[in-house]
Scaffold this motif. Structure first.
Motif, mmCIF file in Angstrom:
data_model
loop_
_atom_site.group_PDB
_atom_site.id
_atom_site.type_symbol
_atom_site.label_atom_id
_atom_site.label_comp_id
_atom_site.label_asym_id
_atom_site.label_seq_id
_atom_site.Cartn_x
_atom_site.Cartn_y
_atom_site.Cartn_z
ATOM 1 N N ALA A 264 -4.606 5.322 -2.487
ATOM 2 C CA ALA A 264 -5.716 6.061 -3.063
ATOM 3 C C ALA A 264 -7.092 5.537 -3.297
ATOM 4 O O ALA A 264 -8.087 6.002 -3.040
ATOM 5 C CB ALA A 264 -5.335 7.095 -4.143
ATOM 6 N N ALA A 265 -6.837 4.385 -3.818
ATOM 7 C CA ALA A 265 -8.307 3.465 -4.005
ATOM 8 C C ALA A 265 -8.885 3.151 -2.880
ATOM 9 O O ALA A 265 -9.949 2.575 -3.006
ATOM 10 C CB ALA A 265 -7.896 2.490 -5.140
ATOM 11 N N ARG B 46 0.763 -1.378 -0.145
ATOM 12 C CA ARG B 46 -0.198 -0.010 0.148
ATOM 13 C C ARG B 46 0.715 1.175 0.186
ATOM 14 O O ARG B 46 0.557 2.127 -0.770
ATOM 15 C CB ARG B 46 -0.964 -0.109 1.248
ATOM 16 N N ASN C 24 2.663 1.822 -3.366
ATOM 17 C CA ASN C 24 1.975 2.231 -4.489
ATOM 18 C C ASN C 24 0.738 3.140 -4.234
ATOM 19 O O ASN C 24 -0.404 2.786 -3.621
ATOM 20 C CB ASN C 24 1.290 0.816 -5.119
ATOM 21 N N ALA C 25 1.180 4.655 -4.531
ATOM 22 C CA ALA C 25 0.200 5.411 -4.105
ATOM 23 C C ALA C 25 -1.348 5.564 -4.747
ATOM 24 O O ALA C 25 -2.317 5.867 -4.111
ATOM 25 C CB ALA C 25 0.769 6.586 -4.583
ATOM 26 N N ASP C 26 -1.276 4.595 -5.988
ATOM 27 C CA ASP C 26 -2.701 4.503 -6.501
ATOM 28 C C ASP C 26 -3.475 3.625 -5.849
ATOM 29 O O ASP C 26 -4.513 3.826 -5.593
ATOM 30 C CB ASP C 26 -2.470 4.172 -7.949
ATOM 31 N N LEU C 27 -2.826 2.787 -5.019
ATOM 32 C CA LEU C 27 -3.509 1.524 -4.483
ATOM 33 C C LEU C 27 -3.970 2.341 -3.318
ATOM 34 O O LEU C 27 -5.078 1.842 -2.770
ATOM 35 C CB LEU C 27 -2.902 0.362 -4.178
ATOM 36 N N ARG D 274 5.571 -4.544 -9.898
ATOM 37 C CA ARG D 274 5.571 -3.525 -8.803
ATOM 38 C C ARG D 274 6.309 -4.323 -7.530
ATOM 39 O O ARG D 274 6.277 -5.419 -7.300
ATOM 40 C CB ARG D 274 4.052 -3.434 -8.179
#
Length: 508
Positions: free
Chosen positions: A101-102, A93, A96-99, A122
């Motif tokens: 944020a999700a 988490r 991986n900033a996109d995860l 990743r």
């Protein structure tokens, strides 16, 4: 919610004997046998690591692989516990900033990594980035490894070889060592804990290590099976109960043993009550060295509970050398016509039917009802009428691994067959061999004991032997005629040949 941990394609690929199983069959094998046999089922999950770093689980009595699997699936992943050298939810988490944020939770993060993140290269754990691992190892590049293959190489070879798999990161710690060598005395026995499912041990006895002791607990009555095989020299196995729970084996605490000569496999099958037990694996008197595999199987905990059987149920699984017996339990609420077929075999397998007569949840001596034991790959079948009650089905196969299809059905509303022969006594007669009123000769009972003839003087019962006494004979005849007790005159008149029914004839 629970997360799916099993990678069935991977499970089949790394276990060639399971290659022919479809997904339901493979999953059933994993749950009922593979887990506690220590089979690898996913490159992302390491139950030995989960056990080693989560010591509170053992303290709570979760010691078997099946228990750990269930806990990890239902709680451990969601709680963010460590269970893998290549995935850590909190790290994944944060990296991986996109995860983040999700708003993905821990279970969703694991699903994302397996479905997409690994193929995107990743970073997924403090000590593992698959893209770095390939870049840092030219031999993997030359072999054309993709990210999935690189991850599997790291798990099954790279960690052991000491390869670095993250930028500036340390080498991941090696997997926990196998269980220590069992002790040579009861006091130093390897403590298995509460026996649930199957526990398997690959160990050694010989000249310098003649005896290996194992200790386990039973917290509810079980059917126990002990297997000792894989030997290259003679070894025997012994079972003891620590009756007084003093941690040693005292006189009178021996329960059973298996002591075949040579390299024959050894087997013990017993019903065990709640208590503490020891198993001893012992080298032969000459102390010849041999490796061995010991399996302790709580067959009761591995039984598939079908519940009430009304209609048809189908099951697919596997039996063989490493998993020789599968158990099913079902209940009938009314007398039923029962049918069973076992087919789809690639090696010999048999099927046995038992009734749990005393309703103790175990298969006891004398509870066998029927079996089908054709040789080779012939299909097996059982058909019979059963009374209401609890029943067990056991599928067996130890000559070679085979998948199988088991189909069982029950149709209520029939008269059950007796599962126990009736021995007639003074109160019953099975059949008349002739009509004693027309041609008085003899009766025949189920046990073929003689009953002598009626005599012309009508001395009913006094000449009956082998199962009928005077009282019973007179009772039967008295119930047969409503005209009184003058049996001699009635027999002499023979009301059947002289159709005068004023005497009130009533045939039994």
């Amino acid at each position: 919610m629970a997360v799916n941990l099993a990678d069935l394609n991977f499970y089949r690929a790394v276990n060639p004997d399971l290659a022919g199983l479809n997904d339901p069959q493979a999953f059933s094998h994993l749950i009922n046998a593979g887990l506690n046999e220590g089979r690898v089922f996913s490159p992302y999950i390491d139950l030995n690591l989960y056990r080693a770093v989560n010591t509170d689980l053992a303290a709570a009595g979760l010691t078997s692989n099946r228990q750990l699997y269930d806990h990890l699936q239902n709680a451990g992943v969601a709680e963010g516990r460590s269970f893998s050298p290549v995935f850590n939810a909190n790290f994944y988490r944060a990296a991986n900033a996109d995860l983040a944020a999700a708003g993905l939770n821990n279970e969703q993060l694991l699903d994302h990594f397996r479905a997409a993140g690994i193929n995107e290269g990743r970073a997924s754990a403090p000590n593992f980035s698959v893209s770095f691992y390939i870049a840092a190892n030219p031999d993997l590049q030359a072999a054309g490894f993709n990210f999935q293959q690189a991850l599997q190489h790291y798990v099954f070879a790279g960690i052991r070889e000491g390869r670095t798999a993250a930028p500036g990161g340390p080498v991941a710690p090696p997997p926990p060592p196998p269980p220590a060598d069992p002790g040579n005395t009861p006091g130093s026995a390897l403590n298995v804990g509460t026996l649930i499912g199957t526990r398997a041990f690959d160990q050694f006895v010989g000249f310098d290590d003649r005896e290996d002791y194992y200790r386990f607990d039973v917290n509810s009555p079980i059917n126990l099976k002990v297997y000792l095989d894989g030997v290259t020299a003679n070894a025997d196995v012994f079972l003891y109960e620590d009756i007084n729970r003093n941690g040693v084996i005292d006189s009178g605490e021996s329960i059973d043993s298996s002591q075949f000569s040579g390299t024959s496999s050894e087997t013990i099958s017993r019903n065990l009550a709640v208590g503490n037990y020891f198993v001893l694996v012992k080298a032969d008197s000459q102390g010849r060295n041999t490796n061995y595999t010991l399996r302790l199987v709580n067959e009761t905990s591995e039984t598939v509970d079908v519940g009430v059987l009304n209609g048809t149920r189908s099951f697919s699984d596997l039996v063989g050398r490493t998993d020789p017996r599968d158990h099913y339990r079902f209940n009938l609420t009314s007398p039923s016509s029962f049918n069973l077929t076992l087919d789809g075999l690639t090696a010999n397998a048999d099927v046995l039917l038992y009734e749990d007569i005393n309703n103790n949840g175990l298969i006891d001596s004398g509870e066998s009802i029927d079996s089908s034991q054709f040789s080779g790959t012939s299909s097996e079948s059982i058909s019979r009428n059963l009374s209401s009650g609890n029943y067990f089905i056991v599928v067996t196969g130890d000559q070679g691994n085979t998948s199988y299809n088991l189909k069982i059905s029950a149709t209520p509303g029939v008269r059950p067959q007796s599962t126990n022969p009736i021995n007639l006594n003074d109160s019953a007669i099975s059949e008349f061999t002739v009509d004693p009123l027309i041609n008085p000769r003899s009766f025949n009972t189920a046990n073929e004991s003689a009953i002598q003839t009626f005599t012309a003087n009508g001395n009913a019962g006094s000449d009956l032997t082998g199962g009928l006494g005077n009282t019973t004979a007179n009772l039967l005849l008295n119930e047969s005629f409503t005209g009184g007790n003058d049996f001699a005159n009635l027999l002499a008149a023979n009301p059947v040949e002289t159709p005068d029914f004023s005497q009130g004839l009533a045939l039994v």
